[in-house]
Design an enzyme around this catalytic site. Structure first.
Site, PDB file in Angstrom:
ATOM      1  N   LYS A   1       0.850  -1.195   0.000  1.00  0.00           N
ATOM      2  CA  LYS A   1       0.000   0.000   0.000  1.00  0.00           C
ATOM      3  C   LYS A   1       0.876   1.233   0.000  1.00  0.00           C
ATOM      4  O   LYS A   1       1.911   1.267   0.682  1.00  0.00           O
ATOM      5  CB  LYS A   1      -0.882  -0.010   1.255  1.00  0.00           C
ATOM      6  CG  LYS A   1      -1.596   1.302   1.507  1.00  0.00           C
ATOM      7  CD  LYS A   1      -2.396   1.294   2.799  1.00  0.00           C
ATOM      8  CE  LYS A   1      -2.864   2.715   3.099  1.00  0.00           C
ATOM      9  NZ  LYS A   1      -3.740   2.819   4.260  1.00  0.00           N
TER      10      LYS A   1
ATOM     11  N   GLU B   1      -8.230  11.948  12.589  1.00  0.00           N
ATOM     12  CA  GLU B   1      -7.320  10.841  12.942  1.00  0.00           C
ATOM     13  C   GLU B   1      -6.363  11.204  14.066  1.00  0.00           C
ATOM     14  O   GLU B   1      -5.541  12.110  13.947  1.00  0.00           O
ATOM     15  CB  GLU B   1      -6.539  10.405  11.693  1.00  0.00           C
ATOM     16  CG  GLU B   1      -5.744   9.142  11.925  1.00  0.00           C
ATOM     17  CD  GLU B   1      -5.576   8.290  10.674  1.00  0.00           C
ATOM     18  OE1 GLU B   1      -6.036   8.679   9.594  1.00  0.00           O
ATOM     19  OE2 GLU B   1      -4.974   7.217  10.802  1.00  0.00           O
TER      20      GLU B   1
ATOM     21  N   GLU C   1     -12.141  10.652  -4.317  1.00  0.00           N
ATOM     22  CA  GLU C   1     -11.967  10.590  -2.856  1.00  0.00           C
ATOM     23  C   GLU C   1     -11.109  11.764  -2.368  1.00  0.00           C
ATOM     24  O   GLU C   1     -11.407  12.394  -1.348  1.00  0.00           O
ATOM     25  CB  GLU C   1     -11.319   9.253  -2.483  1.00  0.00           C
ATOM     26  CG  GLU C   1     -11.141   9.080  -0.989  1.00  0.00           C
ATOM     27  CD  GLU C   1     -10.501   7.741  -0.626  1.00  0.00           C
ATOM     28  OE1 GLU C   1     -10.881   6.701  -1.206  1.00  0.00           O
ATOM     29  OE2 GLU C   1      -9.612   7.739   0.243  1.00  0.00           O
TER      30      GLU C   1
HETATM   31  C1  LIG Z   1      -4.319  10.704   3.574  1.00  0.00           C
HETATM   32  C2  LIG Z   1      -5.522  11.100   3.994  1.00  0.00           C
HETATM   33  O1  LIG Z   1      -6.364  10.284   4.697  1.00  0.00           O
HETATM   34  C3  LIG Z   1      -5.955   9.019   5.126  1.00  0.00           C
HETATM   35  C4  LIG Z   1      -6.279   7.997   4.130  1.00  0.00           C
HETATM   36  C5  LIG Z   1      -7.473   7.309   4.170  1.00  0.00           C
HETATM   37  C6  LIG Z   1      -7.844   6.336   3.068  1.00  0.00           C
HETATM   38  O2  LIG Z   1      -7.082   6.214   2.117  1.00  0.00           O
HETATM   39  O3  LIG Z   1      -8.910   5.719   3.122  1.00  0.00           O
HETATM   40  C7  LIG Z   1      -8.360   7.490   5.234  1.00  0.00           C
HETATM   41  C8  LIG Z   1      -8.025   8.285   6.274  1.00  0.00           C
HETATM   42  C9  LIG Z   1      -6.668   8.799   6.437  1.00  0.00           C
HETATM   43  O4  LIG Z   1      -5.913   7.895   7.174  1.00  0.00           O
HETATM   44  C10 LIG Z   1      -5.998  12.502   3.796  1.00  0.00           C
HETATM   45  O5  LIG Z   1      -7.066  12.839   4.310  1.00  0.00           O
HETATM   46  O6  LIG Z   1      -5.294  13.289   3.170  1.00  0.00           O
END
Ligand SMILES: C=C(O[C@@H]1C=C(C(=O)O)C=C[C@H]1O)C(=O)O
Length: 428
Positions: free
Chosen positions: A188, A233, A414
């Protein structure tokens, strides 16, 4: 490492810090509005969730660090600073007495990190509230007094532009990452992109902070030295021997239709792609905390965290630490950073790929941001849903975890959803 301080009216720059914490009547605080309403424009800092937490202003002392030793240099400075200080604390809660706020660079290089001690901190926790004033010289000269600040102006004439990569270029970077994951040791990698907002005049960060705290009360609304946002987070919180971490990974956008969102939440909770991504992130946090804990609780399955813009798979990891005397919450944050939620798995391969294909300096985005007291207790979130303000310009960041079956277009959507909190907070 560079240190600086304002000597204040009563002391030399290298004189020890003196601090006094007094209890504040909650009704007196309520009469002045929210904690954010107290913030003047001079070095405002904030760490707030559901109206509780800490705000501060002024700068009694600070240290700037960089490079691979940025955490340990800052931690050492804090230890020395608190050891020399003279504190009268009438409240004795986590977050009283001397408190520092910090924001740390994601990467070792170039890196630009800071730990600040505000000259005033106001805190609130349940029905308790307090105020700490910090200076140099005599404790008797410190006069804790609360007053409302002049409200910030809205940013004027904001326009948005692509940062390092436009959408198409970023999607190709995602496709590139997917192809690398198929082959090598990489499971990942988290890829981020940036946008640049420009206003007609300098942006007063207190404006977006107020909007973020109102729209995202379940997140931690933070600001330290230009780095601001509302993060869902929690990298690590340590309080009286108990350590917790909220791990997020696995995301789905909200539609605005509650019924559909519930169905989507159920899909997220069953999605093997997202569950796998989540598992990597939880494992990275649990592995890093384990050496510090005498017992740990790592739930087997995640829950779905609902935010106004997105939903995440979430796991709260908890543990009892056995080394609180020698290891501070900042040391724990340093051990956890970068977790798989913002770096990838395995960390060295993922961070190398980020440097190679992201084509931007993350600055302090996705680095630890938060506060710590003299006992080492504190809260360090991950600087997500965030931006950096620099005069009239704000750089916004958003990233996504990329795994073997990620689709570049879905990841772009996203990332757009993750820009929403800061983008909207700049609106008038
Ligand atoms: C990297 C980010 O978020 C992170 C990535 C996520 C994911 O890929 O699902 C979810 C929450 C965070 O740990 C961000 O908000 O920039």
């Amino acid at each position: 490492m560079t240190t600086s301080a304002s000597p204040g009216p009563q002391g030399a720059i290298d004189a020890p810090l003196v601090a006094r914490t007094v209890s504040v009547d909650v009704s007196e605080l309520d009469a002045l509005g929210s904690l954010l309403d107290l913030l003047p424009p001079d070095h405002p800092v904030s760490w707030l969730r559901r109206g509780e937490g800490l705000v501060g202003w002024g700068c009694a002392a600070q240290v700037r660090t960089a490079g691979p030793a940025r955490f340990s240099d800052a931690a050492k400075w804090w230890e020395e600073t608190t050891a020399r200080s003279v504190v009268r604390d009438e409240v004795e809660e986590p977050g009283t007495g001397l408190v520092c706020f910090g924001t740390f660079a994601f990467a070792d290089e170039p890196g630009d990190s800071v730990l600040q001690v505000p000259s005033v901190v106001v805190g609130r926790r349940g029905d308790r509230a307090w105020m700490t004033v910090v200076g140099r010289g005599s404790l008797e000269n410190l006069e804790p007094r609360l007053s409302p600040a002049v409200a910030p102006d809205a940013p004027a004439g904001i326009t948005f532009a692509d940062g390092a990569l436009n959408s198409e270029e970023w999607m190709s970077a995602v496709a590139d990452a997917v192809s690398r994951i198929g082959g090598a040791d990489l499971e990942k990698v988290v890829l981020a992109r940036d946008l640049v907002a420009t206003a007609d005049e300098d942006v007063d960060v207190r404006w977006p902070l107020q909007r973020l705290a109102a729209a995202y009360p379940m997140c931690w609304t933070f600001h330290v030295d230009g780095m601001f946002g509302a993060t869902p987070e929690m990298l690590v919180r340590r309080e009286r021997g108990l350590v917790t971490s909220r791990v997020l990974a696995g995301t789905i956008r909200r539609t605005g239709d509650d019924e559909r969102d519930l169905a989507l939440a159920a899909t997220l909770a069953r999605s093997s792609k997202d569950l796998e991504e989540h598992e990597y992130a939880v494992r990275s946090v649990a592995d890093a905390l384990e050496p510090h804990c005498s017992s740990m609780n790592v739930p087997e399955a995640p829950f779905v965290l609902h935010l106004p813009n997105v939903m995440h798979l979430a796991t709260d990891v908890a543990g009892v630490v056995h080394d609180a005397q020698t290891v501070s919450s900042l040391d724990l944050a340093a051990a956890l950073h970068p977790s798989a939620a913002v770096g990838g798995t395995p960390t060295p391969e993922a961070t190398a790929l980020i440097t190679e294909i992201e084509r931007m300096d993350r600055g302090r985005y996705a680095g630890p941001v938060g506060w710590m007291d003299a006992s080492g207790d504190g809260e360090w979130g991950i600087a997500l849903r965030s931006g950096t303000v620099d005069g009239p310009s704000v750089r916004l960041f958003a990233g996504c975890g990329i795994v073997a079956d990620s689709d570049p277009e879905a990841e772009l959507a996203e990332a757009q959803a993750k820009f929403v909190p800061v983008r909207d907070s700049l609106a008038t």
